[in-house]
Design a protein around this motif. Structure first.
Motif, PDB file in Angstrom:
ATOM      1  N   ILE A   3       0.861  -1.175   0.000  1.00  0.00           N
ATOM      2  CA  ILE A   3       0.000   0.000   0.000  1.00  0.00           C
ATOM      3  C   ILE A   3       0.900   1.228   0.000  1.00  0.00           C
ATOM      4  O   ILE A   3       1.673   1.427   0.931  1.00  0.00           O
ATOM      5  CB  ILE A   3      -0.928   0.021   1.224  1.00  0.00           C
ATOM      6  CG1 ILE A   3      -1.848  -1.197   1.203  1.00  0.00           C
ATOM      7  CG2 ILE A   3      -1.739   1.303   1.262  1.00  0.00           C
ATOM      8  CD1 ILE A   3      -2.729  -1.317   2.414  1.00  0.00           C
ATOM      9  N   ASN A   4       0.815   2.000  -1.056  1.00  0.00           N
ATOM     10  CA  ASN A   4       1.557   3.251  -1.166  1.00  0.00           C
ATOM     11  C   ASN A   4       0.572   4.344  -1.553  1.00  0.00           C
ATOM     12  O   ASN A   4       0.079   4.356  -2.675  1.00  0.00           O
ATOM     13  CB  ASN A   4       2.669   3.149  -2.213  1.00  0.00           C
ATOM     14  CG  ASN A   4       3.753   2.182  -1.785  1.00  0.00           C
ATOM     15  OD1 ASN A   4       4.217   2.262  -0.660  1.00  0.00           O
ATOM     16  ND2 ASN A   4       4.124   1.268  -2.663  1.00  0.00           N
ATOM     17  N   VAL A  24      -3.751   6.354   9.857  1.00  0.00           N
ATOM     18  CA  VAL A  24      -3.686   5.891   8.466  1.00  0.00           C
ATOM     19  C   VAL A  24      -2.256   5.480   8.122  1.00  0.00           C
ATOM     20  O   VAL A  24      -2.023   4.430   7.516  1.00  0.00           O
ATOM     21  CB  VAL A  24      -4.214   6.968   7.498  1.00  0.00           C
ATOM     22  CG1 VAL A  24      -3.908   6.597   6.055  1.00  0.00           C
ATOM     23  CG2 VAL A  24      -5.699   7.183   7.693  1.00  0.00           C
ATOM     24  N   GLU A  25      -1.283   6.282   8.511  1.00  0.00           N
ATOM     25  CA  GLU A  25       0.121   5.947   8.228  1.00  0.00           C
ATOM     26  C   GLU A  25       0.535   4.656   8.941  1.00  0.00           C
ATOM     27  O   GLU A  25       1.275   3.841   8.383  1.00  0.00           O
ATOM     28  CB  GLU A  25       1.034   7.115   8.631  1.00  0.00           C
ATOM     29  CG  GLU A  25       0.912   8.297   7.693  1.00  0.00           C
ATOM     30  CD  GLU A  25       1.703   9.510   8.154  1.00  0.00           C
ATOM     31  OE1 GLU A  25       2.073   9.588   9.354  1.00  0.00           O
ATOM     32  OE2 GLU A  25       1.927  10.402   7.312  1.00  0.00           O
ATOM     33  N   LYS A  26       0.034   4.461  10.171  1.00  0.00           N
ATOM     34  CA  LYS A  26       0.363   3.237  10.922  1.00  0.00           C
ATOM     35  C   LYS A  26      -0.263   2.019  10.240  1.00  0.00           C
ATOM     36  O   LYS A  26       0.373   0.965  10.137  1.00  0.00           O
ATOM     37  CB  LYS A  26      -0.142   3.367  12.357  1.00  0.00           C
ATOM     38  CG  LYS A  26       0.275   2.210  13.250  1.00  0.00           C
ATOM     39  CD  LYS A  26      -0.127   2.465  14.683  1.00  0.00           C
ATOM     40  CE  LYS A  26       0.350   1.322  15.553  1.00  0.00           C
ATOM     41  NZ  LYS A  26       0.024   1.523  16.962  1.00  0.00           N
ATOM     42  N   ILE A  27      -1.511   2.137   9.782  1.00  0.00           N
ATOM     43  CA  ILE A  27      -2.176   1.030   9.087  1.00  0.00           C
ATOM     44  C   ILE A  27      -1.394   0.659   7.834  1.00  0.00           C
ATOM     45  O   ILE A  27      -1.161  -0.525   7.559  1.00  0.00           O
ATOM     46  CB  ILE A  27      -3.637   1.403   8.738  1.00  0.00           C
ATOM     47  CG1 ILE A  27      -4.474   1.451  10.015  1.00  0.00           C
ATOM     48  CG2 ILE A  27      -4.235   0.401   7.745  1.00  0.00           C
ATOM     49  CD1 ILE A  27      -5.853   2.059   9.817  1.00  0.00           C
ATOM     50  N   ILE A  28      -0.978   1.646   7.073  1.00  0.00           N
ATOM     51  CA  ILE A  28      -0.213   1.382   5.845  1.00  0.00           C
ATOM     52  C   ILE A  28       1.100   0.696   6.183  1.00  0.00           C
ATOM     53  O   ILE A  28       1.474  -0.307   5.565  1.00  0.00           O
ATOM     54  CB  ILE A  28       0.007   2.689   5.067  1.00  0.00           C
ATOM     55  CG1 ILE A  28      -1.317   3.201   4.503  1.00  0.00           C
ATOM     56  CG2 ILE A  28       1.028   2.490   3.936  1.00  0.00           C
ATOM     57  CD1 ILE A  28      -1.243   4.603   3.927  1.00  0.00           C
ATOM     58  N   ALA A  29       1.814   1.205   7.181  1.00  0.00           N
ATOM     59  CA  ALA A  29       3.101   0.612   7.561  1.00  0.00           C
ATOM     60  C   ALA A  29       2.914  -0.814   8.056  1.00  0.00           C
ATOM     61  O   ALA A  29       3.676  -1.721   7.692  1.00  0.00           O
ATOM     62  CB  ALA A  29       3.776   1.474   8.625  1.00  0.00           C
ATOM     63  N   ASN A  30       1.890  -1.051   8.894  1.00  0.00           N
ATOM     64  CA  ASN A  30       1.648  -2.394   9.423  1.00  0.00           C
ATOM     65  C   ASN A  30       1.266  -3.379   8.323  1.00  0.00           C
ATOM     66  O   ASN A  30       1.714  -4.520   8.325  1.00  0.00           O
ATOM     67  CB  ASN A  30       0.558  -2.371  10.489  1.00  0.00           C
ATOM     68  CG  ASN A  30       1.046  -1.795  11.796  1.00  0.00           C
ATOM     69  OD1 ASN A  30       2.243  -1.672  12.041  1.00  0.00           O
ATOM     70  ND2 ASN A  30       0.111  -1.412  12.646  1.00  0.00           N
ATOM     71  N   SER A  31       0.434  -2.947   7.374  1.00  0.00           N
ATOM     72  CA  SER A  31       0.021  -3.863   6.305  1.00  0.00           C
ATOM     73  C   SER A  31       1.210  -4.247   5.440  1.00  0.00           C
ATOM     74  O   SER A  31       1.331  -5.399   5.020  1.00  0.00           O
ATOM     75  CB  SER A  31      -1.092  -3.250   5.461  1.00  0.00           C
ATOM     76  OG  SER A  31      -0.612  -2.129   4.752  1.00  0.00           O
ATOM     77  N   ASN A  32       2.092  -3.316   5.179  1.00  0.00           N
ATOM     78  CA  ASN A  32       3.282  -3.644   4.384  1.00  0.00           C
ATOM     79  C   ASN A  32       4.212  -4.580   5.153  1.00  0.00           C
ATOM     80  O   ASN A  32       4.799  -5.495   4.569  1.00  0.00           O
ATOM     81  CB  ASN A  32       4.006  -2.360   3.969  1.00  0.00           C
ATOM     82  CG  ASN A  32       3.213  -1.545   2.965  1.00  0.00           C
ATOM     83  OD1 ASN A  32       2.360  -2.068   2.252  1.00  0.00           O
ATOM     84  ND2 ASN A  32       3.467  -0.249   2.919  1.00  0.00           N
ATOM     85  N   THR A  33       4.338  -4.404   6.475  1.00  0.00           N
ATOM     86  CA  THR A  33       5.181  -5.279   7.284  1.00  0.00           C
ATOM     87  C   THR A  33       4.600  -6.692   7.327  1.00  0.00           C
ATOM     88  O   THR A  33       5.315  -7.679   7.182  1.00  0.00           O
ATOM     89  CB  THR A  33       5.309  -4.730   8.720  1.00  0.00           C
ATOM     90  OG1 THR A  33       5.843  -3.424   8.657  1.00  0.00           O
ATOM     91  CG2 THR A  33       6.171  -5.613   9.589  1.00  0.00           C
ATOM     92  N   VAL A  34       3.285  -6.793   7.514  1.00  0.00           N
ATOM     93  CA  VAL A  34       2.623  -8.094   7.562  1.00  0.00           C
ATOM     94  C   VAL A  34       2.796  -8.812   6.230  1.00  0.00           C
ATOM     95  O   VAL A  34       3.115 -10.001   6.176  1.00  0.00           O
ATOM     96  CB  VAL A  34       1.127  -7.930   7.925  1.00  0.00           C
ATOM     97  CG1 VAL A  34       0.360  -9.220   7.685  1.00  0.00           C
ATOM     98  CG2 VAL A  34       0.988  -7.488   9.369  1.00  0.00           C
TER      99      VAL A  34
END
Length: 169
Positions: A3-4, A24-34
């Protein structure tokens, strides 16, 4: 599937609220890490016998099967090739409760018509056969007249010594 989102879009989503922007930034970062963690660990199956499957009965063709066992109050039916899971507990009306207790493996057969007798209520049983009837606390009267005087209703039983009698008059 990373997600970018452009910063301008995040600003629109956040509506100027720094808390929403951070979320929103945390959700994006977490989804990319997962995603980065999971993708290398996911393995494809090459054949059906390698798949993890849920079965209704044991099947030797599968190595990784889990047998579906239905707990109390659940029923599974296979109709026209489809499995349907349904709850089959007592249907209650009038705001009453129903507790079914067993002290071990028990089979309860509900009658097709009529009532299932309870232990806490007065019940009228019809068309039943007792395998080993035991009569106790019967009044001892010499005859129907004496039984009537003792309060035995017509059609009820009493005893005359060791003989069981039915009051007819």
């Amino acid at each position: 599937m990373s997600i970018n989102l452009p910063r301008e879009l995040i600003d629109i989503l956040a509506r100027g609220n720094p808390r929403i922007r951070a979320a929103v930034e945390k959700i994006i970062a977490n989804s990319n890490t997962v995603e980065a963690t999971l993708i290398p660990n996911v393995e494809a199956t090459d054949a059906l016998d390698q798949a993890t499957v849920l079965v209704l009965s044991p099947n030797a063709a599968f190595r990784n099967e889990f047998l579906l066992k239905l707990g109390p109050g659940l029923r599974g039916d296979v109709v026209t090739g489809e499995f349907t899971l349904s709850a089959t507990g007592p249907t209650l009306s009038g705001g009453f409760s129903c507790n079914i207790q067993t002290l071990g493996n028990t089979t309860v057969v509900f009658p097709l018509t009529g009532r299932l007798a309870t232990t806490g209520n007065t019940e009228t049983l019809k068309n039943k056969t007792l395998e080993a009837p035991a009569l106790s606390s019967l009044g001892n009267y010499a005859n129907d007249a004496a039984a009537a005087g003792g309060g035995v209703a017509v059609g009820s039983v009493y005893r005359n010594g060791s003989v069981v009698m039915v009051r007819v008059v």
